[in-house]
Motif scaffolding. Structure first.
Motif, short mmCIF file in Angstrom:
data_model
loop_
_atom_site.label_atom_id
_atom_site.label_comp_id
_atom_site.label_asym_id
_atom_site.label_seq_id
_atom_site.Cartn_x
_atom_site.Cartn_y
_atom_site.Cartn_z
N ILE B 45 0.38 -1.11 0.30
CA ILE B 45 -0.01 -0.10 0.14
C ILE B 45 0.69 1.29 -0.41
N PHE B 46 1.73 1.39 1.08
CA PHE B 46 2.63 2.66 0.99
C PHE B 46 3.41 2.79 -0.74
N LEU B 47 3.79 1.59 -1.49
CA LEU B 47 4.36 1.66 -2.41
C LEU B 47 3.84 2.33 -3.51
N PHE B 48 2.21 1.65 -3.53
CA PHE B 48 1.29 2.12 -4.44
C PHE B 48 0.91 3.46 -4.41
N LEU B 49 1.03 4.03 -3.10
CA LEU B 49 0.66 5.93 -2.95
C LEU B 49 2.02 7.00 -3.05
N LEU B 50 3.20 6.04 -2.62
CA LEU B 50 4.14 6.33 -3.23
C LEU B 50 4.86 6.35 -4.33
N ALA B 281 -0.99 12.15 -3.03
CA ALA B 281 0.01 12.31 -1.91
C ALA B 281 -0.53 12.65 -1.46
N ILE B 282 -1.85 13.25 -1.32
CA ILE B 282 -2.53 13.30 0.18
C ILE B 282 -2.66 12.25 1.19
N GLY B 283 -3.70 11.06 -0.05
CA GLY B 283 -3.09 10.06 0.05
C GLY B 283 -1.91 9.48 1.43
N LEU B 284 -0.96 10.04 1.13
CA LEU B 284 0.57 9.25 0.87
C LEU B 284 0.76 10.30 2.33
N PHE B 287 -1.19 8.58 5.05
CA PHE B 287 -0.96 7.51 5.71
C PHE B 287 0.69 7.96 6.19
N LEU B 288 1.62 8.88 6.27
CA LEU B 288 2.64 8.87 7.21
C LEU B 288 1.90 9.66 8.62
N ILE B 289 0.74 10.24 8.69
CA ILE B 289 -0.21 10.85 9.53
C ILE B 289 0.34 9.59 10.78
N THR B 290 -1.07 9.00 10.01
CA THR B 290 -1.26 7.73 11.39
C THR B 290 -0.02 6.54 11.45
N LEU B 291 0.79 6.62 10.45
CA LEU B 291 1.85 5.76 11.20
C LEU B 291 2.70 6.49 11.92
N ALA B 292 2.61 7.55 12.11
CA ALA B 292 3.80 8.47 13.53
C ALA B 292 2.44 8.41 14.58
N ILE B 293 1.41 8.96 14.21
CA ILE B 293 0.52 8.91 15.84
C ILE B 293 0.70 7.16 16.65
#
Ligand code: ATP
Ligand code: MG
Lengths: 227, 315
Positions: B45-50, B281-284, B287-293
């Motif tokens: 999922i991360f790679l796809f978003l990237l 990019a917004i999805g990415l 994703f990063l915000i959720t990961l950080a939390i």
């Protein structure tokens, strides 16, 4: 029965769990600054009686008490008696050591804090040190007061619970089989402590063990057969 | 007896029964495959978003990407208003849901009589299952008019969205926080009461701290739900992708969140266009915000609960 040296007088006291009567019209006196041991077969109501002395049984729903228990001449079951205040005078040590999952310091400071005994950090530290010394634990923990209390071994935990209890300077300490979860070495150190505490406090202890009762030099053995 | 038993029983314990061994190998590998595949799925999922989002980041000058103007039709792709909208709505929702949720959990777990708890707990858990579109609809026809009568120019505002989100996060927070309180051993309460603590002191100074790792999980899951929620927010925040001027009342102005933007615009963009990549990019970013939390939560829980042998909320 009421001799002037009795710290606690129990008069025609009965206790019920719902319909089940666990204590039947009990009469006994507990002498000041001595160790009184309660001995009896399992299930005869020793723990129940102990928990009546500081009204811990109030926290169990559907329980009921009859008769009277006098502490320093005043009925602790009187309707206007403040239970929270009562428990500050009658400390309790449980069968399984139950330190709070907080630092060693915080465990001992808990009582003085909630009772607002002191605001100054210095005084609080003094109380904590005196209590830990009183519980014969100071030398073992003085360098690790900020460690979590659950890292201590069971014998140390039980002595910490005793320190936590004496930090609010009660006049009576109740102990329900305080050594049953401890190994022999820890048991001896806690028994040793009890003998010293008896110089200052009135102690009521439940034990299964006649030898233990003999070792701690108790004053009177009350047969626990209440039924 | 006990001593004589030991040598006899120890060889038995070490000798494996051949039949059981195979069963265990199979079960173990199934569990292993399941665990590893989850990691792979998240990785993909991360790679796809990237992959889909990167062109936007490369194409659009960074100054514009983090600028204040979101006008996709005029090829202005500033993410700031969306980031602001998400942040505002989420933070306000958490500020509302947190104290309410924790106090409700304390009431349910520590103060309410058992029969009342047995009635309320299942009801709250049912509330957690209400689809967000239903809540969005309710917010639209019931809450928004109410907020408009309070003096806002429109009822569809950041505050409306925050209220709906808070309402959605509450059942999760209450239910998990209450579980954590319930798991605190009775001995801790007895210990505090026996010293002469009041019920409130016992709850606040012993029970709640003992349950803190579970409570933290409750809060994080609640926030997670608030950030990720799309549909309800799409309906009630007014969908204006702008940062309200400082003079305006922020809370009672229309905003638009990142999730709502993706949901609203994804259906209309031309595949492969810059707009399309920006949405990824917004999805990415989400994703990063959720990961950080989540990693922050894991770290906090590790610090507060890692050393305890009997953590309050072992979930
Ligand atoms: N919470 C309770 N609800 C109902 N009955 C109880 C409760 N606690 C104890 N009892 C009953 O009251 C009686 C006395 O129990 P208690 O625990 O006081 O015995 P004890 O003398 O301390 O036994 P032991 O030596 O095993 O600790 C027992 O028959 C027990 O089943
Ligand atoms: Mg007992």
């Amino acid at each position: 029965m009421a001799t002037p040296t009795n710290k606690i007088d129990v008069q025609n006291f009965s206790f019920y769990y719902g319909d089940f009567q666990a204590l039947k019209t009990l009469n006994l006196g507990i002498v000041e600054k001595r160790i009184t041991a309660l001995i009896g077969p399992s299930g005869c109501g020793k723990s129940t009686f102990l928990r009546c002395l500081n009204r811990m049984n109030d926290t169990i729903r559907g329980t009921r008490a009859e008769g009277a228990i006098f502490l320093d001449g005043q009925d602790i079951y009187a309707p206007d008696r403040d239970v929270v205040e009562l428990r500050q005078h009658i400390g309790m040590v449980f069968q399984r050591p139950n330190p709070f999952p907080q630092s060693i310091f915080e465990n001992v400071a808990f009582g003085p804090r909630i009772l607002g005994i002191t605001k100054s950090r210095r005084e609080l530290e003094t109380i904590v040190q005196q209590s830990l010394e009183g519980a014969a634990l100071w030398d073992e923990v003085k360098h690790r007061l900020e460690d979590n209390a659950l890292q201590l071994n069971p014998g140390q935990q039980q002595r910490l619970c005793i320190a936590r209890t004496i930090a609010v300077k009660p006049s009576v300490i109740l102990m329900d089989e305080p050594c049953s979860a401890l190994d022999p070495v820890a048991t001896l150190s806690v028994e040793d402590l009890m003998r010293r505490l008896a110089e200052e406090y009135t102690i009521v202890i439940v034990t299964h063990n006649m030898q233990q009762a003999a070792r701690i030099g108790l004053h009177g053995v009350s047969s626990g057969s209440a039924n | 007896m006990a001593v004589a038993n030991e040598p006899a029983s120890s060889p038995l314990a070490t000798a494996p029964a051949p039949g059981r061994r195979w069963g265990e190998v199979i079960i173990e590998s199934i569990i292993k495959i399941a665990g590893v595949s989850v990691i792979f799925i998240v990785g993909f999922i991360f790679l796809f978003l990237l992959w889909e989002g990167l062109p936007a980041i490369l194409d659009i000058p960074l100054r514009q990407l983090f600028g204040p103007q979101w006008y996709p039709i005029e090829e202005h792709f500033g993410l700031l208003p969306l980031l602001f909208g998400s942040l505002l709505v989420t933070v306000v929702a958490v500020l509302i849901a947190l104290p309410l949720g924790i106090t409700t959990a304390i009431y349910l777990g520590e103060i309410a009589p058992p029969w009342l708890r047995d009635i309320l707990k299942p009801i709250i858990e049912i509330l957690a299952g209400i689809p967000s579109i239903v809540l969005g609809f309710l917010g639209w026809i019931a809450l928004a008019p109410l907020i408009q009568t309070m003096g806002a120019p429109t009822g569809l505002t950041a505050f409306t969205g925050a209220l709906i989100l808070a309402y959605m996060a509450l059942p999760t927070i209450i239910s998990i926080a209450e579980d954590a309180l319930y798991a605190v051993p009775r001995e801790y309460r007895d210990g505090a009461l026996a010293i002469g603590a009041t019920q409130w002191q016992t709850i606040w100074r012993v029970v709640v701290p003992a349950a803190r790792s579970g409570m933290l999980i409750a809060v994080m899951l609640g926030i997670g739900r608030a950030i990720g929620e799309t549909m309800a927010v799409l309906m009630v925040t007014g969908n204006a992708a702008n940062i309200p001027a400082f003079s305006e009342n922020w809370l009672f102005s229309p905003v638009r969140t990142m999730t709502a933007t993706i949901a609203a615009e994804m259906g209309e963009v031309a595949q492969g266009s810059t707009h399309y990549h920006v949405l990824y990019a917004i999805g990415l970013l989400l994703f990063l915000i959720t990961l950080a939390i989540n990693s922050l939560a894991a770290r906090l829980i590790g610090v507060s609960g890692g050393r305890r042998s009997r953590p309050g909320g072992s979930l």
